[in-house]
Design an enzyme around this catalytic site. Structure first.
Site, PDB file in Angstrom:
ATOM      1  N   LYS A 162       3.562 -10.235  -3.980  1.00 46.73           N
ATOM      2  CA  LYS A 162       4.346  -9.072  -3.546  1.00 46.73           C
ATOM      3  C   LYS A 162       5.812  -9.474  -3.316  1.00 46.73           C
ATOM      4  CE  LYS A 162       0.106  -7.180  -1.642  1.00 46.73           C
ATOM      5  NZ  LYS A 162      -0.798  -7.173  -0.491  1.00 46.73           N
ATOM      6  N   GLY A 197       0.823  -1.220   0.000  1.00 51.25           N
ATOM      7  CA  GLY A 197       0.000   0.000   0.000  1.00 51.25           C
ATOM      8  C   GLY A 197       0.847   1.254   0.000  1.00 51.25           C
TER       9      GLY A 197
HETATM   10  N1  HSE Z   1      -5.818  -7.967  -0.028  1.00 53.82           N
HETATM   11  C1  HSE Z   1      -4.642  -7.292   0.417  1.00 53.82           C
HETATM   12  C2  HSE Z   1      -4.533  -7.382   1.929  1.00 53.82           C
HETATM   13  C3  HSE Z   1      -4.564  -5.864   0.046  1.00 53.82           C
HETATM   14  O1  HSE Z   1      -5.376  -7.985   2.585  1.00 53.82           O
HETATM   15  O2  HSE Z   1      -3.580  -6.840   2.447  1.00 53.82           O
HETATM   16  C4  HSE Z   1      -4.245  -5.643  -1.380  1.00 53.82           C
HETATM   17  O3  HSE Z   1      -2.975  -6.114  -1.681  1.00 53.82           O
END
Ligand code: HSE
Length: 437
Positions: free
Chosen positions: A205, A134
């Protein structure tokens, strides 16, 4: 003052956040960029729903291809998600020599190498700060701030849904299913939660971060991935007693000839700051040779934190455009001809310490049997814990091992399962000690 025209593909949560920042922070962004960032056009299949923003002169259309073909648009922001339409549009945008900003980690993890090549061929930028963690500036930190370092390892909590669920189990003693329902009710977990709770989102990621950290191609397919469905309050309670927390970690470590790339529930000492990253928060600890450990902490998801990261990419590209440069920072942090093919260590070759929990029959000789098999497989036991919580004639027996090889542990567990000493599958949680300061 130069105007940089921007087109957004996909007006969902993140796209709306990007539009909001471009509208509401127009003056601030102009002051910081030295150019006017003009949101010229947005494409979405739904052009009628009220997103709660005043789009002013911005055109909202269903015609994504029209944005890609618009010669006045400099930067395309892809916030559609998924790997089909988004990929198609990004490839077309790169073909049209548009700079592209995306938050799409699944796409980058699976097709990132091709997209990077395509961007290079077209002489444009492909930016993805919002794809990992994020608003945490992890991509820029690896590519720019830590450029003079060899990154030794990174360990990260990159999925807020999993971290929320593990925190809930830890605080309330909830069963996994109840904690998941709670996360769904609060909007942290999807109705179909597998991408998050089975570890795949974290692996996407990690594939991106490992590439940036270690100068390798993006490699998703060789990452070992385990999720958190099997974690119980009993294990979290044992972990706490031993001075550990259980977190779903993404771990990327460089060795001489390979890297480790693994995602699994991990026991980390409470002295590790990651042990105290709770709720839906994300964090990453980067261990590098000049800096030692650096930690980033922040919101890994959500409209405005993610949009903030997208805007940082837009401003980077806009600054390049107005100063007459392009692709100033290599997309994967290393000049293309220096990206090395580094193999990912097979999981069977991993050496670490293990937490093993068995549901053991409560009769004489059982402990000796289990520890005998572990010993025959070269696995040295550091401590054994048996609690009198007998249920149906079974007791939980927990063993902490010294460093052992994964292949030995799996072989020993197979042999233990064949005896009548235990019932059900043993719980295996790898232990990760804190990196040096
Ligand atoms: N679905 C992800 C989370 C956020 O729960 O962190 C977007 O990458």
């Amino acid at each position: 003052m130069k105007t940089i025209n921007i087109g957004i593909l996909g007006l969902g949560v993140v796209g709306t956040g990007v539009a909001r920042l471009l509208k509401e922070k127009k003056q601030l962004l102009t002051e910081r960029t030295g150019a006017v960032l003009n949101l010229k056009t947005i494409a979405d299949i739904d052009t009628t729903r009220d997103r709660g923003i005043d789009l002013g002169a911005t055109v909202l259309t269903t015609d994504a291809q029209g944005i890609i073909n618009d010669p006045d648009i400099h930067i395309i922001v892809e916030t559609i998600g998924g790997e089909t339409l988004a990929r198609d549009f990004i490839l077309k945008a790169l073909d049209q020599k548009k700079h592209v900003v995306t938050a799409n980690k699944a796409l980058l993890a699976s097709h990132g190498n091709d997209l990077v090549k395509k961007a290079k061929g077209s002489g444009v930028d492909l930016a993805f700060e919002a794809s990992c963690g994020g608003c945490m500036p992890i991509i820029k930190s690896l590519r720019e701030s830590l450029v003079a370092n060899h990154i030794r390892s990174l360990a990260a909590i990159l999925n807020g849904t999993c971290n929320y669920i593990l925190t809930k189990i830890s605080r309330d003693g909830s069963a996994f299913e109840d904690a998941l329902k709670d996360a769904q009710a609060l909007g942290y977990a999807e109705a179909e939660p597998s991408l998050d709770i089975d570890g795949f989102d974290t692996a996407h990621k990690l594939a991106i971060l490992n590439s940036l950290a270690h100068g390798m191609e993006i490699n998703l397919k060789d990452i070992h991935v385990e999720g958190i469905r099997h974690i119980t309050p009993v294990d979290i309670e044992f972990a706490r007693e031993f001075g550990y927390a259980i977190k779903l970690l993404a771990i990327g470590k460089i060795h001489d000839r390979h890297v480790e790339a693994r995602v699994h529930p991990t026991m980390i000492p409470l002295s590790n700051p990651l042990a105290h990253v709770d709720g839906s928060m994300n964090a990453v600890v980067i261990d590098a040779d000049a800096t030692g450990r650096t930690m980033l902490y922040g919101h890994g998801a959500g409209m405005m934190p993610t949009a903030s990261a997208v805007l940082s990419d837009i401003v980077d590209i806009a600054r390049n455009i107005i100063s007459g440069t392009q692709r100033r920072v290599p997309i994967l942090g290393v000049q293309d001809d220096h990206i090395r093919p580094i193999p990912i260590l097979a999981m069977s070759e991993l050496h670490t310490r293990y937490y093993l929990r068995f549901e053991a029959q409560d009769h004489p000789g059982v402990l000796a049997k289990i520890s005998g098999i572990l010993g025959e497989n070269n696995i040295s036991i550091e401590s054994v814990h048996q609690k009198g919580l007998k249920s149906n004639g079974k007791v939980p027996v927990v063993m902490i091992t010294h460093t052992a090889k994964e292949a030995w542990v799996q072989k020993a567990l197979g042999e233990i399962l064949k005896t009548d000493s235990v019932v059900g599958d043993p719980m295996v949680i790898r232990i990760e000690e804190t990196a040096r300061e």
